[in-house]
Design a protein around this motif. Structure first.
Motif, PDB file in Angstrom:
ATOM      1  N   GLN A   1       0.828  -1.198   0.000  1.00 40.53           N
ATOM      2  CA  GLN A   1       0.000   0.000   0.000  1.00 40.53           C
ATOM      3  C   GLN A   1       0.872   1.261   0.000  1.00 40.53           C
ATOM      4  O   GLN A   1       2.012   1.234   0.488  1.00 40.53           O
ATOM      5  CB  GLN A   1      -0.913   0.000   1.227  1.00 40.53           C
ATOM      6  N   PRO A   2       0.366   2.378  -0.543  1.00 45.47           N
ATOM      7  CA  PRO A   2       1.136   3.625  -0.507  1.00 45.47           C
ATOM      8  C   PRO A   2       1.496   4.003   0.925  1.00 45.47           C
ATOM      9  O   PRO A   2       0.705   3.806   1.852  1.00 45.47           O
ATOM     10  CB  PRO A   2       0.176   4.647  -1.119  1.00 45.47           C
ATOM     11  N   LEU A   3       2.680   4.537   1.099  1.00 50.45           N
ATOM     12  CA  LEU A   3       3.117   4.982   2.413  1.00 50.45           C
ATOM     13  C   LEU A   3       2.522   6.364   2.667  1.00 50.45           C
ATOM     14  O   LEU A   3       2.796   7.311   1.927  1.00 50.45           O
ATOM     15  CB  LEU A   3       4.643   5.010   2.474  1.00 50.45           C
ATOM     16  N   PRO A   4       1.675   6.512   3.678  1.00 53.45           N
ATOM     17  CA  PRO A   4       0.807   7.691   3.802  1.00 53.45           C
ATOM     18  C   PRO A   4       1.532   9.012   3.996  1.00 53.45           C
ATOM     19  O   PRO A   4       0.992  10.068   3.655  1.00 53.45           O
ATOM     20  CB  PRO A   4      -0.078   7.355   5.007  1.00 53.45           C
ATOM     21  N   GLN A   5       2.752   8.984   4.512  1.00 57.46           N
ATOM     22  CA  GLN A   5       3.437  10.242   4.794  1.00 57.46           C
ATOM     23  C   GLN A   5       4.421  10.651   3.692  1.00 57.46           C
ATOM     24  O   GLN A   5       5.076  11.694   3.812  1.00 57.46           O
ATOM     25  CB  GLN A   5       4.164  10.158   6.136  1.00 57.46           C
ATOM     26  N   LEU A   6       4.512   9.857   2.638  1.00 62.98           N
ATOM     27  CA  LEU A   6       5.399  10.210   1.530  1.00 62.98           C
ATOM     28  C   LEU A   6       4.635  11.010   0.485  1.00 62.98           C
ATOM     29  O   LEU A   6       3.507  10.652   0.120  1.00 62.98           O
ATOM     30  CB  LEU A   6       5.988   8.956   0.892  1.00 62.98           C
ATOM     31  N   THR A   7       5.247  12.075   0.005  1.00 67.02           N
ATOM     32  CA  THR A   7       4.615  12.908  -1.015  1.00 67.02           C
ATOM     33  C   THR A   7       5.132  12.592  -2.417  1.00 67.02           C
ATOM     34  O   THR A   7       4.620  13.125  -3.394  1.00 67.02           O
ATOM     35  CB  THR A   7       4.852  14.401  -0.724  1.00 67.02           C
ATOM     36  N   GLN A   8       6.174  11.748  -2.531  1.00 70.31           N
ATOM     37  CA  GLN A   8       6.726  11.407  -3.832  1.00 70.31           C
ATOM     38  C   GLN A   8       6.093  10.119  -4.375  1.00 70.31           C
ATOM     39  O   GLN A   8       5.504   9.338  -3.634  1.00 70.31           O
ATOM     40  CB  GLN A   8       8.250  11.182  -3.742  1.00 70.31           C
ATOM     41  N   THR A   9       6.241   9.907  -5.665  1.00 71.79           N
ATOM     42  CA  THR A   9       5.921   8.590  -6.215  1.00 71.79           C
ATOM     43  C   THR A   9       6.888   7.583  -5.594  1.00 71.79           C
ATOM     44  O   THR A   9       8.053   7.901  -5.350  1.00 71.79           O
ATOM     45  CB  THR A   9       6.070   8.589  -7.739  1.00 71.79           C
ATOM     46  N   HIS A  10       6.409   6.362  -5.361  1.00 76.81           N
ATOM     47  CA  HIS A  10       7.281   5.396  -4.704  1.00 76.81           C
ATOM     48  C   HIS A  10       6.757   3.979  -4.924  1.00 76.81           C
ATOM     49  O   HIS A  10       5.609   3.774  -5.334  1.00 76.81           O
ATOM     50  CB  HIS A  10       7.384   5.690  -3.199  1.00 76.81           C
ATOM     51  N   HIS A  11       7.621   3.028  -4.629  1.00 75.28           N
ATOM     52  CA  HIS A  11       7.246   1.616  -4.651  1.00 75.28           C
ATOM     53  C   HIS A  11       8.361   0.819  -3.982  1.00 75.28           C
ATOM     54  O   HIS A  11       9.478   1.322  -3.796  1.00 75.28           O
ATOM     55  CB  HIS A  11       7.031   1.108  -6.085  1.00 75.28           C
ATOM     56  N   ARG A  12       8.053  -0.399  -3.630  1.00 72.80           N
ATOM     57  CA  ARG A  12       9.074  -1.322  -3.119  1.00 72.80           C
ATOM     58  C   ARG A  12       9.442  -2.291  -4.243  1.00 72.80           C
ATOM     59  O   ARG A  12       8.568  -2.786  -4.958  1.00 72.80           O
ATOM     60  CB  ARG A  12       8.558  -2.116  -1.916  1.00 72.80           C
ATOM     61  N   PHE A  13      10.737  -2.581  -4.362  1.00 71.17           N
ATOM     62  CA  PHE A  13      11.209  -3.505  -5.397  1.00 71.17           C
ATOM     63  C   PHE A  13      11.952  -4.649  -4.723  1.00 71.17           C
ATOM     64  O   PHE A  13      12.833  -4.436  -3.885  1.00 71.17           O
ATOM     65  CB  PHE A  13      12.132  -2.790  -6.380  1.00 71.17           C
ATOM     66  N   ARG A  14      11.568  -5.874  -5.106  1.00 72.57           N
ATOM     67  CA  ARG A  14      12.220  -7.065  -4.557  1.00 72.57           C
ATOM     68  C   ARG A  14      13.007  -7.756  -5.665  1.00 72.57           C
ATOM     69  O   ARG A  14      12.538  -7.877  -6.794  1.00 72.57           O
ATOM     70  CB  ARG A  14      11.181  -8.020  -3.962  1.00 72.57           C
ATOM     71  N   PHE A  15      14.184  -8.227  -5.318  1.00 68.27           N
ATOM     72  CA  PHE A  15      15.106  -8.799  -6.284  1.00 68.27           C
ATOM     73  C   PHE A  15      15.127 -10.323  -6.185  1.00 68.27           C
ATOM     74  O   PHE A  15      14.557 -10.909  -5.259  1.00 68.27           O
ATOM     75  CB  PHE A  15      16.509  -8.232  -6.057  1.00 68.27           C
TER      76      PHE A  15
END
Length: 466
Positions: free
Chosen positions: A407-421
């Protein structure tokens, strides 16, 4: 920005010596060549001058391929044909080569006849030609597989797409607004070497021209752009019309420049824009909307990432710019983000994309920058990093993994995501640094490593998969 279909030249070879016993074998090979044209036509536009049985016919065929501006020459030995029928013309042309060793017969069984051997003995023709091309230091690729095999056809598709993109790079131009961020050395670039190795010219864009275009942008066009933004995105309570208009005007000016100059994308650096003081705001919203329109983009003046985004977009249809930000040892992933740029077409569908304006604490502008807040949707994805390795040679680092379903991190104002390798995050970070990867990447959904490897091979670029 529409994606073009690959165009290939199919060079089918026959040994004219066999005509001494009649034309039955030639007729059979012509029928097989027609089947190949039909099959490959599902993957690309095919230019086929007919079966070539001697050196003169091959030379004419290659001249025709050059006139047709094909992306790739695919060489198929319908029978054995001596290398020096084809080698002189293939050594002279600059079109990339794929030697496809295929045949009618899918398997050798007890039912095989002498006639079957006559119709299915092109493999040693491929070997003869490959030997001579290698002696001539001519770069080429080889693929062996039956013409009706699904895996072989998938590999051919990858080669055709790689050749199409290579062709596009040879005349590509990417824009740079201002200058790259000083002291950020990992994407420092010799622009002449970049053009000679990759084919891409870096076009410097005057900020004054952008500023003039932004001021003179048609009011109706700006209103339409703002209306579209508000249809697609959820406006944050802090967003003002003045801030939104400044962002839209800058976006309009940059897009007009990209279209007029025929550029595949652009890079900009926030401090360079602040130092010049000619633009009213930063192009964060412009970058996001232009990424969504199919252009490449790189932050901090990183044109290598703008090109990487464009390449992945050519393969996947959509791509975005990103950066490895924070290691998540607990979740065995990396949090990826950047200031305010990202392709919103990759956003999760279950959360609104927020259109917002926030004070920019690193520099002052007439209007606070407008950007989008969203998280990327989950799925298998590929990262492409274009950087410079030892001795000034370009290096591509490709990573396949997945965007984590988070889910989006509520306190971040930038576009974001988690990446798993594919490997533990700590192990990946070690390997990526050891390989010399720079800190910006392009991202697209899907597994594109094999095709990117082929493209790097066609370009003669060092390739590393992690």
């Amino acid at each position: 920005m529409d994606l073009k279909r690959p165009k290939i030249g199919l060079l089918t070879l026959f040994f004219d010596l066999y005509l001494a016993s009649g034309d039955t074998l030639l007729t059979s090979c012509q029928t097989f060549a027609a089947q190949l044209v039909e099959g490959l036509g599902q993957l690309a536009e095919v230019v086929h001058p007919g079966v070539c049985a001697n050196r003169t016919q091959v030379a004419a065929a290659v001249r025709g391929f050059e006139a047709a501006d094909v992306d790739l020459i695919v060489v198929v030995h319908l029978t054995y044909a001596p290398s020096q029928y084809a080698a002189p013309a293939l050594l002279r042309t600059g079109i990339p080569l794929l030697l496809w060793s295929t045949q009618k017969l899918p398997a050798v069984t007890e039912a095989i006849t002498n006639w079957d051997l006559e119709e299915n003995h092109g493999v040693h023709g491929t070997q003869d030609l490959a030997n001579v091309l290698r002696r001539g230091q001519r770069r080429f690729a080889v693929l062996a597989g039956h013409w009706q095999d699904a895996a072989t056809l998938q590999q051919l598709r990858g080669w055709f797409e790689a050749a199409r993109i290579r062709r596009g790079l040879q005349s590509a131009r990417v824009g740079l607004i201002g200058h790259p961020m000083e002291h950020m050395g990992d994407f420092g670039l010799d622009e002449t070497a970049f053009e000679t190795q990759l084919g891409v010219h870096v076009q410097h864009i005057a900020q004054r021209a952008i500023a003039v275009a932004a001021r003179e942008a048609p009011a109706e066009a700006i209103r339409d752009m703002m209306r579209v933004d508000l249809d697609y995105f959820k406006a944050h309570v802090n967003l003002t019309d003045a801030q939104h208009e400044a962002a839209a005007r800058l976006e309009w000016a940059i897009k007009q420049t990209l279209e007029r100059e025929g550029l595949i994308g652009f890079a900009s650096h926030f401090l360079s824009i602040a130092q010049e003081g000619l633009l009213d705001t930063l192009p964060f919203l412009a970058a996001s909307n232009l990424l969504a329109a199919g252009y490449g983009y790189g932050g901090e003046g990183d044109v290598t990432s703008a090109v990487a985004v464009w390449i992945l977009r050519q393969l996947a249809g959509e791509a975005t710019f990103t950066e490895m930000f924070t290691m998540d040892f607990g979740g065995d992933s990396l949090l990826m983000s950047h200031m305010g740029e990202g392709n919103w077409r990759l956003a999760r569908a279950d959360h609104p994309i927020v259109l917002r304006s926030d004070p920019f604490d690193l520099a002052a502008f007439a209007a606070d920058p407008v950007s989008l807040t969203f998280a990327l949707r989950p799925g298998p994805a590929t990262l492409l990093n274009i950087t410079v390795g030892p001795e000034g040679r370009l290096q591509w680092i490709v990573v396949e993994g997945e965007v984590v379903d988070s889910q989006p991190l509520p306190q971040l104002t930038q576009t974001h995501h988690r990446f798993r390798f594919a490997q533990p995050v700590a192990q990946f970070v070690e390997a990526y640094a050891q390989t010399g990867g720079s800190h910006h990447q392009a991202l697209a959904y899907g597994h594109w490593g094999p095709t990117l490897s082929r493209l790097a091979g066609l370009l003669g670029v060092t390739f590393q998969a992690l």
